[in-house]
Design a protein around this motif. Structure first.
Motif, short mmCIF file in Angstrom:
data_model
loop_
_atom_site.label_atom_id
_atom_site.label_comp_id
_atom_site.label_asym_id
_atom_site.label_seq_id
_atom_site.Cartn_x
_atom_site.Cartn_y
_atom_site.Cartn_z
N GLY A 186 41.76 37.13 40.15
CA GLY A 186 40.45 37.72 39.93
C GLY A 186 40.28 38.45 39.01
N ASP A 187 41.96 39.51 38.08
CA ASP A 187 41.54 40.39 37.19
C ASP A 187 39.88 40.02 36.21
N GLU A 188 39.38 40.59 36.32
CA GLU A 188 37.95 40.52 35.46
C GLU A 188 37.70 40.63 34.13
N VAL A 189 39.21 41.35 33.25
CA VAL A 189 39.63 41.45 32.13
C VAL A 189 40.44 40.68 31.31
N LEU B 43 47.86 37.39 43.33
CA LEU B 43 47.12 37.60 44.33
C LEU B 43 45.89 37.07 44.34
N GLU B 44 45.92 36.18 45.63
CA GLU B 44 44.34 35.32 45.73
C GLU B 44 43.63 36.29 44.73
N GLY B 45 42.52 36.41 44.48
CA GLY B 45 41.58 37.15 44.04
C GLY B 45 41.89 38.60 43.42
N GLY B 46 41.49 39.87 44.04
CA GLY B 46 41.64 40.74 43.17
C GLY B 46 40.64 41.34 42.45
N ASP B 47 41.14 42.10 41.24
CA ASP B 47 39.84 42.28 40.89
C ASP B 47 41.25 43.51 39.39
N HIS B 48 40.75 43.94 38.18
CA HIS B 48 41.60 44.53 37.39
C HIS B 48 41.65 46.11 37.90
N ALA B 49 41.19 46.70 38.33
CA ALA B 49 41.74 48.31 38.72
C ALA B 49 42.98 47.92 39.92
N LEU B 50 43.41 46.45 40.71
CA LEU B 50 43.45 45.85 42.01
C LEU B 50 43.13 47.13 43.02
#
Length: 196
Positions: A149-152, A170-177
Motif C-alpha cells: 500500500g506504499d503511496e510513494v 505486507l498487504e496494504g500498509g503505507d510508506h511510513a509503515l
C-alpha cells in the motif's frame, strides 16, 4: 556474533525524530544498552550524507555492525551494507531515487519540523546516480519490509530489486509503515543485538 553497533538512516525530508527511528532508539536503549546506536541527521547532499556516515562508522567493527534504512535511507543502507558486508534491514527502500527525486529539486521542508527548510540541488541527482548499486544483497544478511500500500514508491519495483532478500510483503500498509510496532520484534530477532 551479536550486533554491537547499529546505524539507522532516515528517509528524504525525514530526521532522527521520525516515529520509526525513535522506536528503534528506545528499544536499543532499554533492551540493548551495550549496543552503540547512531542515527545521524543526514544532509540533503547524498555525497555529503555518505561521507558523514563513512566518517561516523570508520572505527566500527564490520563483522558486528548493522544498518537499518527507511525509504531513501534504505537506498543508503544498501550502499553501506555493500561496502561493509554488514547486516541490513530495509524499510520500503527507494530503488531509483535519482529518478524519483528529480521532481523535488528546489526548496523542501522537513516532515518532523515544517519550519526547517533545505534546498535539494540539481547536482544531487548525479550524486544519487553515483551511489546506485545493481547487485542483489546476500539473503542471509538482508531483510526487506515492503508495504504493497506504499503511496510513494512502487512495491513491485522494490520487491524485484530485493528479491534475493526474501522481502516481507505486507498487504496494504503505507510508506511510513504505520504498523511498525508489528514488525520491530522480527527486525530485532534478525539483527541479534548484543544483550547484557
Amino acid at each position: 556474533m551479536p550486533v554491537t553497533h547499529l546505524l539507522y538512516l532516515h528517509g528524504f525530508r525525514s530526521s532522527p525524530q521520525s516515529a520509526k527511528a525513535r522506536q528503534v532508539a528506545q528499544r536499543v536503549q532499554t533492551q540493548h544498552p551495550a549496543v552503540t546506536w547512531w542515527c545521524p541527521q543526514l544532509p540533503p547532499s547524498p555525497q555529503a550524507a555518505m561521507a558523514l556516515v563513512q566518517q561516523g562508522i570508520a572505527d566500527w567493527p564490520r563483522p558486528t555492525m548493522a544498518v537499518i534504512g527507511s525509504s531513501l535511507g534504505g537506498f543508503y543502507a544498501t550502499w553501506v551494507a555493500e561496502h561493509t558486508g554488514c547486516k541490513s534491514v530495509l524499510l520500503n527502500p527507494a530503488v531509483d531515487p535519482a529518478r524519483d527525486l528529480a521532481r523535488y529539486i528546489g526548496e523542501q521542508t522537513s516532515w518532523q519540523n515544517p519550519e526547517e527548510r533545505f534546498f535539494f540541488e540539481p547536482a544531487f541527482i548525479g550524486e544519487l546516480q553515483a551511489l546506485t548499486l545493481h547487485n542483489q544483497p546476500p539473503p542471509e544478511r538482508c531483510r526487506t519490509i515492503i508495504a504493497k500500500g506504499d503511496e510513494v514508491l512502487d512495491w513491485r519495483e522494490m520487491a524485484a530489486r530485493y528479491a534475493s532478500a526474501q522481502p516481507l510483503l505486507l498487504e496494504g500498509g503505507d510508506h511510513a509503515l504505520s504498523d511498525f510496532d508489528a514488525h520491530i520484534d522480527g527486525i530485532f530477532a534478525f539483527l541479534d543485538l548484543l544483550s547484557i
